[in-house]
Structures are given as structure tokens and as C-alpha cells.
Design an enzyme around this catalytic site. Structure first.
Site, PDB file in Angstrom:
ATOM      1  N   CYS A  62     -11.867  24.655  53.194  1.00 18.98           N
ATOM      2  CA  CYS A  62     -11.842  25.932  52.486  1.00 18.98           C
ATOM      3  C   CYS A  62     -12.255  25.655  51.043  1.00 18.98           C
ATOM      4  O   CYS A  62     -12.977  24.696  50.785  1.00 18.98           O
ATOM      5  CB  CYS A  62     -10.460  26.575  52.580  1.00 18.98           C
ATOM      6  SG  CYS A  62      -9.126  25.537  51.959  1.00 18.98           S
TER       7      CYS A  62
ATOM      8  N   HIS B 259      -4.405  -3.268  43.502  1.00 17.82           N
ATOM      9  CA  HIS B 259      -5.867  -3.133  43.524  1.00 17.82           C
ATOM     10  C   HIS B 259      -6.449  -4.228  42.640  1.00 17.82           C
ATOM     11  O   HIS B 259      -6.197  -4.277  41.433  1.00 17.82           O
ATOM     12  CB  HIS B 259      -6.277  -1.751  43.013  1.00 17.82           C
ATOM     13  CG  HIS B 259      -7.704  -1.395  43.319  1.00 17.82           C
ATOM     14  ND1 HIS B 259      -8.756  -1.907  42.603  1.00 17.82           N
ATOM     15  CD2 HIS B 259      -8.239  -0.596  44.270  1.00 17.82           C
ATOM     16  CE1 HIS B 259      -9.888  -1.420  43.096  1.00 17.82           C
ATOM     17  NE2 HIS B 259      -9.604  -0.630  44.101  1.00 17.82           N
TER      18      HIS B 259
END
Length: 625
Positions: free
Chosen positions: A26, A541
Site C-alpha cells: 500500500c 555489524h
């Protein structure tokens, strides 16, 4: 991070290509239907750059992106993600039934309606914004009798007049039937000859059976019902048509069976349903015009959270088609959306933390423009008082809009930029809409500024009267601490992915920060997730953009779901290789599932393996949820 790498992370987060049954979107979110719920990794997806949040609504999993959802969707399609067309596997999944109950029937109906309407919303908004342009042109003296005005008016009406065609295509995808045959059915309902027969006022019949005289332009419910029935007709015809003549006979039979049913039975049934809903809307507008705008002003944030606000759109379209305006969505959502923006603006101006301030101010701008997800998930839901303030402010603004009879004449995301959709013959309507927005903005801003506590980013503390330490996060690599805001990656530095720190490593050995389990390993070895025994989700990370190395320079020493203890080595990294290839080797450690206010960050600069770098705490004050 490149978009193609982001797409790979999203695909992995929803369980891989094979786990995706259907994808559509959407205005602000990707909507997935998947096979195995257990493979949907919400924590992993929330760590993906650009992902605001994830929610589940019925059988549908939603990944909230914001205004750039088209870019994410198109790139996922380019990576081979399945859409709703052309898969028997999708059809089988779609036909899986839940136990019969009124609750399940209602839930399925609402989810189906939302799924059909979601792809159509941009078209409706496009037509609405052209109507905004027309309203402004009239204000600036352009004659409504001019050909330019009339042609622009025609352009603005096209998405609404031919709405059954667009609904037919979307419904065909949802019901797993031929989209072209579905559009033929829309053509039957909108054919000029049928329109002329209806306009003549004379009785209409087909094969001696009465045909209900009704105009189907701008309607939603009739064509949805027609396509739904057609999907079953198609299956029956497919089953009994001989293969030798199937190509020719199948579409003929579908048309000859479905079209009469549409004109004689289903179309009228949909029209009756529509008239019933129209009757309710008209009664509410006549006897209690304040009711719906007030309710929408209060509960819009909850509807948006569930992705169910789209289910109201067909009824608002019905109102515009019959009355020329609507009160179901526009007035109430105007108050709610502006209230979201006002609350986010207050948080942004009050916060002393630069990253938090940037997120809140950016979210306030989008909310004031009519897109509330960044404010809702990035700001409002972080503080329980803020959500309550938004709902109260939106409700009061909606009440004013209802009492003064504010109506919306066209569709657009409710915000300051789209206020011209409230311009009509009565200038007081626009003025009252403007006052509605100002009430929502002032109330939410002032109440948030006065009553919501915006804590500074905490440093490590042993002051037990203020904080209760819940869990310590140990250091993962020897090195120099870098504040998260100074990390050379906007997604990490903004704090939108979680709280934590950066570390410039002295060596390439990466250790587990807690006792727990390895929850995620990126195949290239540059990122690894660990869940502690207390449930804290931690992302490590290694380097910036090091995914581009394809795993070269990284040696994984553990496997997914392996149990680890704090200090166990997880990865070995060749730092010299990273530097040789020109990559920033900063190691980022993030806590993914704790509020920023509950994450204390060490102020120690030189870090060894024995140091604690983060502390997860509980505030006794209760402001943060």
C-alpha cells in the site's frame, strides 16, 4: 547500503523466497502472506535500513517502510519475489480455510477488502490531488467554464468514474482469477448502452428477468462481489470444459454465465448493500454528525497500526459518489494525523539527543503532510503518554470537525498540504478544517511538551535510586569506543535501528557479548545476531558496507542457533584486508529490542575484553514502554 542488499535482507527476514506466498503493498508498507510463520524474523527485519516496524494483521505480515515503499517493492520484484498472479501454490494457500466462526468470517472479509483496496489508494489520491489543484485554480480566478478546467476536472474524475475497472483487476489478483475477464465484467457494468438504459428510467430485463437500474460508476462493492463469484465460475468451467476447445470455450462460458448473474443478482445485491451503508452514513450525518469524526480522531492510530484504515475507504468513496463529500475518514484523520505531527514536533524540540531530535523532527514533517507511520513507530509508541495525548488531541479535533460539519470533497492523505480538499461552496468548511488541524497541532504539541519526559541518552550508572540494571552487555572486540552518532553510516548513526556504540578494532577477533544463542548469521560473515538468555537481541555489524566483500576476509566460528557464552569467539576478521580494500572497519554493536532510554552506553574510550559497553536498565519512573 545498496537497495539490492536491503532486498536480500528483507527476503531472508521473511523466511526466503520459498516462504513467500504473496507480496503486495500500500502507500507505506510491504504486505506479505507467507507459508511458515516461524520463519518470519521481526527482529532481523527491524534492523534492515529503512524498515520502521513490522506487524501482523490476520494472516498478513506487514513491513512498514514509509514513503519509499514503491522502491522497496519494485526491487523485491526484481529479485524474483512472487506476486499474487499465476501461481497454483498461491491459490492453494489462499484457499486454506480457518474454522468457521463469525469472528473468522469478519476478519477474512476485512483482510480481503484491505488487500483489494491497498493497490488502488494511490490512484484515488492522484485524482483527489488534481481536485485540490482545481480548487486552487478557482481561488486564483480560473473559470470553471473554461476548457482547461473542464479537462482537468475530467482527469480528476477518471480514477473514480472507472474505479470498478481498477477494483476488478485488484480483486482478480486477490481471488486468483483472470484479471482480464474481471475487467470485462467491469466493462459490462459501465457500458454506455447500459448507462443509457438506466438513465432513461424505463424497465430493463434480460431473458425476461428484471435487471436492477443502477449506476455502477465509482462503486466498489458490486464489482468485488461479481469478481468473487466469477472466480468460482471460472473454476467450474475450467474443470468441465474439454481440453480440445478450452481456449475458445472457457472465456465465452465465463462471460455468458457471469455477466447475466452480475446484472440480475450480484450487481443489485451489491447496490442494496451500498444503499444500506449509504443510509447509515446519511443518518449519522443528519442526527449525530460529530460521532464518526470523533471516533476516527481517537482511534486512527490503532487502525493504522493494524493496517485496517484502508478498509474504510470503500465506504468513504460511496459517500463521495452519493453525496459529493465524505465525513467517514477525512475530518477525523485530519485531526489524528496532525496530532501525530504535533507530538513528534514537541519530542524533537524538547530532546537534547541529536539523533533522537533528527528522527522526531523528520517524522513530524511527514505526519503533518499526512503520512503518520514514521511518527507513530519512531516517536509516539515509544512513550505511553504520547500515544494517549495523540488520541485525546485527535478526538477533540475530530469532535470540533463533526460539530461544525466539516466534510472532505476529494481524497488525499489528510494533512496540511492537502487542506484544499476541504474547499467547497461554503468557505466556512475550509476554515473549520483549518481550525481542526490547528486544534490538533496545538493540543498535542503542548501536552506532549509539558507531560512527556524526554530523557537524555544515558551513560553507565550505578545509581540504583534512578535505574535498575537488568543486564550487562560485554565488549565484543578490543578497540577504541566511537559514539554511535559518529559512525560513518546514516542508518546506524541515526539510532533508528537501535541503541549502541561503534568500536574501532585493534584486532580481528569478535567475541560474544552475552550468554545466549546465535540467532542470525549473515552468509558473508559481516553481521551476526545474538539473543541473550534474558531475551535481549543484539546485532554485531563488522565494518561499513562490508557485505560487498562477499565473505572474503571473514571466518565464521559459530553456527546459527548455537549456544554461546560471553567471551566466546564468534568471527575472525582480516582487518588488514578490509583496509586494503578501502572499507571502514568500525564494529557496530546494537541492542534491537530495548528502548533507547533504557540502554546505558559506556563513556570509557579504550575498551578491552573485560569491559561492559552497554547496560540494559529499567526506569522506575515508568515513562518508557
Amino acid at each position: 547500503m545498496k537497495q539490492e542488499d536491503i532486498s536480500k535482507l528483507i527476503i531472508e527476514g521473511v523466511g526466503g523466497h520459498d516462504n513467500i506466498v504473496e507480496l503486495y503493498h500500500c502507500m507505506t508498507r510491504l504486505r506479505f502472506i507467507i507459508k511458515d510463520d516461524s520463519k518470519f524474523n521481526s527482529s532481523k527485519l527491524k534492523a534492515v535500513p529503512g524498515v520502521i516496524n513490522t506487524i501482523k494483521s490476520g494472516k498478513e505480515y506487514q513491513i512498514i517502510i514509509g514513503a519509499e515503499v514503491d522502491k522497496y517493492y519494485n526491487n523485491l520484484i526484481a529479485h524474483g519475489v512472487k506476486t499474487s498472479e499465476g501461481s497454483s501454490e498461491i491459490t492453494q494457500h489462499a484457499q486454506a480455510k480457518e474454522p468457521f466462526s463469525i469472528k473468522n468470517v469478519f476478519k477474512t472479509g476485512i483482510n480481503t477488502l484491505v488487500g483489494i483496496m491497498a493497490p488502488i489508494i494511490p490512484l484515488i489520491i492522484a485524482g483527489g490531488m488534481v481536485k485540490v489543484l482545481l480548487a486552487l485554480l478557482v481561488i486564483f480566478g480560473v473559470s470553471a467554464e473554461s476548457q482547461s478546467y473542464q479537462l482537468l476536472d475530467m482527469i480528476s474524475d477518471a480514477p473514480f468514474y472507472f474505479l470498478p475497472f481498477f477494483i476488478a483487476n485488484s480483486a482478480a489478483n486477490k481471488f486468483k482469477t483472470s484479471s482480464f475477464m474481471a475487467m470485462v465484467m467491469a466493462g459490462v457494468l459501465l457500458h454506455p448502452i447500459f448507462i443509457e438504459l438506466v438513465a432513461s428510467g424505463s424497465d430493463i430485463s434480460l431473458l425476461g428477468l428484471p435487471v436492477y437500474s443502477v449506476s455502477y460508476r465509482s462503486t466498489v462493492i458490486p464489482i468485488i462481489l461479481v469478481v468473487w463469484i466469477m472466480s468460482y465460475v471460472e473454476r467450474v468451467v475450467e474443470r468441465f470444459t474439454p481440453n480440445l476447445i478450452k481456449t475458445m470455450l472457457r472465456p465465452v462460458l465465463i462471460l455468458l454465465i457471469t455477466a447475466p448473474i452480475a446484472l440480475i443478482v450480484i450487481g443489485p445485491l451489491g447496490a442494496y448493500i451500498g444503499e444500506g451503508i449509504y443510509f447509515i452514513i446519511e443518518r449519522l450525518n443528519t442526527y449525530a454528525p460529530w460521532t464518526v469524526p470523533t471516533i476516527m480522531g481517537i482511534f486512527s492510530p490503532l487502525l493504522v497500526m493494524m493496517g485496517m484504515h484502508l478498509s474504510i475507504t470503500p465506504f468513504a468513496i460511496l459517500s463521495v459518489s452519493n453525496l459529493g463529500y465524505e465525513t467517514l475518514m477525512g475530518p477525523g484523520m485530519l485531526g489524528s494525523n496532525i496530532a501525530q505531527g504535533g507530538a513528534a514536533l514537541a519530542v524533537g524540540l524538547k530532546s537534547k539527543n541529536l539523533a533522537k531530535k533528527e528522527i522526531a523532527l523528520s517524522a513530524s514533517i511527514t505526519a503533518l503532510s499526512g503520512i503518520t507511520e514514521p511518527a507513530l513507530y519512531g516517536v509516539t509508541l515509544k512513550y505511553k503518554r504520547t500515544l494517549a495525548i495523540v488520541m485525546i488531541s485527535g478526538g477533540i479535533a475530530g469532535l470540533y470537525a463533526g460539530l461544525t460539519g466539516v466534510v472532505r470533497y476529494a481524497f488525499a492523505s489528510a494533512g496540511f498540504l492537502s487542506l484544499p480538499v476541504f474547499i467547497g461552496d461554503d468557505p466556512r468548511n475550509f476554515i473549520n478544517a483549518l481550525i481542526t488541524a490547528i486544534i490538533a497541532l496545538v493540543l498535542s504539541f503542548v501536552l506532549t511538551y509539558l507531560f512527556v519526559k524526554i530523557d537524555k541518552e544515558e551513560t553507565l550508572t550505578t545509581d540504583k535510586s534512578e535505574k535498575k540494571v537488568k543486564e550487562e552487555i560485554k565488549n565484543v572486540v578490543d578497540g577504541i569506543m566511537v559514539p554511535l552518532t559518529e559512525v560513518n553510516d546514516e542508518a546506524f548513526a541515526s539510532g533508528s535501528m537501535g541503541s549502541g556504540i561503534g568500536i574501532c578494532p585493534r584486532e580481528g577477533k569478535i567475541y560474544a557479548p552475552v550468554n545466549g544463542r546465535v540467532s542470525m548469521i549473515y552468509p558473508t560473515g559481516h553481521a551476526i545476531g545474538v539473543v541473550s538468555n534474558d531475551g535481549t537481541e543484539i546485532l554485531i555489524h563488522i565494518g561499513i558496507d562490508t557485505v560487498k566483500l562477499g565473505g572474503t576476509g571473514f571466518k565464521l566460528l559459530v553456527e546459527k542457533d548455537e549456544t554461546v557464552k560471553a567471551g566466546d569467539q564468534l568471527v575472525e576478521v582480516d582487518l588488514d584486508y578490509l583496509k586494503e580494500k578501502g572499507f571502514d572497519d568500525t564494529v557496530i554493536v546494537l541492542v534491537l529490542n530495548a528502548n533507547k532510554e533504557n540502554v546505558g552506553v559506556t563513556d570509557k574510550k579504550s575498551l578491552s575484553s573485560d569491559d561492559s559497553i552497554l547496560q540494559i536498565t529499567n526506569n522506575f519512573g515508568g515513562d518508557v514502554v
